[in-house]
Design a protein around this motif. Structure first.
Motif, PDB file in Angstrom:
ATOM      1  N   VAL A  62      -1.044  14.084  -1.842  1.00 57.11           N
ATOM      2  CA  VAL A  62      -1.897  13.850  -0.687  1.00 57.11           C
ATOM      3  C   VAL A  62      -3.376  13.830  -1.067  1.00 57.11           C
ATOM      4  O   VAL A  62      -4.140  12.970  -0.609  1.00 57.11           O
ATOM      5  N   GLU A  63      -3.800  14.765  -1.925  1.00 60.28           N
ATOM      6  CA  GLU A  63      -5.222  14.813  -2.294  1.00 60.28           C
ATOM      7  C   GLU A  63      -5.655  13.568  -3.067  1.00 60.28           C
ATOM      8  O   GLU A  63      -6.794  13.118  -2.951  1.00 60.28           O
ATOM      9  N   THR A  64      -4.749  12.972  -3.817  1.00 58.89           N
ATOM     10  CA  THR A  64      -5.075  11.737  -4.532  1.00 58.89           C
ATOM     11  C   THR A  64      -5.201  10.583  -3.542  1.00 58.89           C
ATOM     12  O   THR A  64      -6.078   9.731  -3.683  1.00 58.89           O
ATOM     13  N   ARG A  65      -4.352  10.574  -2.531  1.00 60.06           N
ATOM     14  CA  ARG A  65      -4.458   9.545  -1.493  1.00 60.06           C
ATOM     15  C   ARG A  65      -5.825   9.614  -0.823  1.00 60.06           C
ATOM     16  O   ARG A  65      -6.444   8.598  -0.545  1.00 60.06           O
ATOM     17  N   GLN A  66      -6.307  10.821  -0.572  1.00 59.35           N
ATOM     18  CA  GLN A  66      -7.630  10.989   0.041  1.00 59.35           C
ATOM     19  C   GLN A  66      -8.722  10.492  -0.898  1.00 59.35           C
ATOM     20  O   GLN A  66      -9.701   9.905  -0.458  1.00 59.35           O
ATOM     21  N   VAL A 109      -8.426   8.029  -2.983  1.00 64.27           N
ATOM     22  CA  VAL A 109      -8.386   6.566  -2.898  1.00 64.27           C
ATOM     23  C   VAL A 109      -9.182   6.113  -1.679  1.00 64.27           C
ATOM     24  O   VAL A 109     -10.003   5.192  -1.754  1.00 64.27           O
ATOM     25  N   THR A 110      -8.974   6.767  -0.547  1.00 66.03           N
ATOM     26  CA  THR A 110      -9.705   6.436   0.674  1.00 66.03           C
ATOM     27  C   THR A 110     -11.204   6.644   0.482  1.00 66.03           C
ATOM     28  O   THR A 110     -12.016   5.790   0.849  1.00 66.03           O
ATOM     29  N   ILE A 121       0.843  -1.204   0.000  1.00 70.44           N
ATOM     30  CA  ILE A 121       0.000   0.000   0.000  1.00 70.44           C
ATOM     31  C   ILE A 121       0.875   1.250   0.000  1.00 70.44           C
ATOM     32  O   ILE A 121       0.631   2.189  -0.760  1.00 70.44           O
ATOM     33  N   ALA A 122       1.903   1.259   0.840  1.00 71.08           N
ATOM     34  CA  ALA A 122       2.793   2.424   0.915  1.00 71.08           C
ATOM     35  C   ALA A 122       3.469   2.693  -0.427  1.00 71.08           C
ATOM     36  O   ALA A 122       3.568   3.848  -0.863  1.00 71.08           O
ATOM     37  N   LEU A 154       0.904   4.254  -2.791  1.00 64.45           N
ATOM     38  CA  LEU A 154       0.510   5.615  -2.436  1.00 64.45           C
ATOM     39  C   LEU A 154       1.652   6.624  -2.500  1.00 64.45           C
ATOM     40  O   LEU A 154       1.420   7.814  -2.716  1.00 64.45           O
ATOM     41  N   GLU A 155       2.861   6.163  -2.336  1.00 62.30           N
ATOM     42  CA  GLU A 155       4.029   7.048  -2.209  1.00 62.30           C
ATOM     43  C   GLU A 155       4.154   8.081  -3.322  1.00 62.30           C
ATOM     44  O   GLU A 155       4.362   9.260  -3.046  1.00 62.30           O
ATOM     45  N   MET A 200       1.875   9.377  -5.086  1.00 57.27           N
ATOM     46  CA  MET A 200       0.641  10.152  -5.270  1.00 57.27           C
ATOM     47  C   MET A 200       0.635  11.396  -4.388  1.00 57.27           C
ATOM     48  O   MET A 200       1.094  11.357  -3.254  1.00 57.27           O
TER      49      MET A 200
END
Length: 152
Positions: free
Chosen positions: A119-123, A125-126, A110-111, A114-115, A117
Motif C-alpha cells: 500500500v505504501e508503494t502505491r501511495q 506512485v500517486t 493499472i490494477a 499496482l496489485e 505492490m
C-alpha cells in the motif's frame, strides 16, 4: 538527467493508451475525444469553460472534437440553469458505455501493475505522478476529486 524514467514513462504510456486508441480509431476518434469523454463522464454537467481550463486547449480545438462527440451521440450539451448561454456537458448512454469500454483495459493495466505492490508503494506512485503536475494545476486535480494529494 533521468533518461531511464523518461523511457519507462514513454513505454508505459504507449501501452496504456494502445487498446483505447484502437477502439477510438474504429469510431474515427483520437485521444482528444478520449480526454473529453473522460472528464465529461467523471463530472457530468461541467461547463465548456471548465473543460477548456482542464485540457489547456483552444476553443477551436475543443469545438471540433466536441461537435463530433455531440453529432455522434456520445455527449449532449444543455444550457445552464441560470445562464442560458452557458453550455453544460453530459454523457449520453452511448457516451457512458463507450467511456466504460475505453477505460476497462486501462483500469485493468493499472490494477495489474499496482496489485503486487504494498500500500505504501502505491501511495508513492500517486505522489510521484502528482508531483509531475504543474503546481497551478494541482488545485484543479483536487477539485475533480481524482486523487488526494499530500503536498507533493
Amino acid at each position: 538527467m533521468p533518461l531511464d524514467l523518461m523511457g519507462l514513462l514513454f513505454f508505459a504510456y504507449r501501452d496504456f493508451v494502445r487498446d483505447a486508441d484502437a477502439l477510438l480509431a474504429k469510431q474515427g476518434f483520437g485521444r482528444a475525444h478520449h480526454r473529453v469523454l473522460y472528464f465529461v463522464n467523471l463530472r457530468p454537467g461541467m461547463t465548456v469553460a471548465d473543460l477548456l481550463d482542464i485540457l489547456k486547449i483552444t476553443k477551436q480545438s475543443l469545438a471540433r472534437v466536441l461537435r463530433q462527440l455531440v453529432d455522434g451521440g456520445y455527449i449532449e450539451q444543455r444550457p445552464g440553469p441560470n445562464d442560458r448561454r452557458q453550455r453544460l456537458l453530459y454523457p449520453t448512454v452511448t457516451g457512458s458505455k463507450f467511456f466504460e469500454t475505453l477505460s476497462t483495459s486501462q483500469a485493468q493495466r493499472i490494477a495489474r501493475a499496482l496489485e503486487p505492490m504494498p500500500v505504501e508503494t502505491r501511495q508513492l506512485v500517486t505522489t510521484f505522478l502528482a508531483s509531475m503536475i504543474d503546481p497551478d494545476d494541482r488545485t484543479t486535480l483536487e477539485n475533480l476529486n481524482l486523487v488526494e494529494i499530500d503536498n507533493p
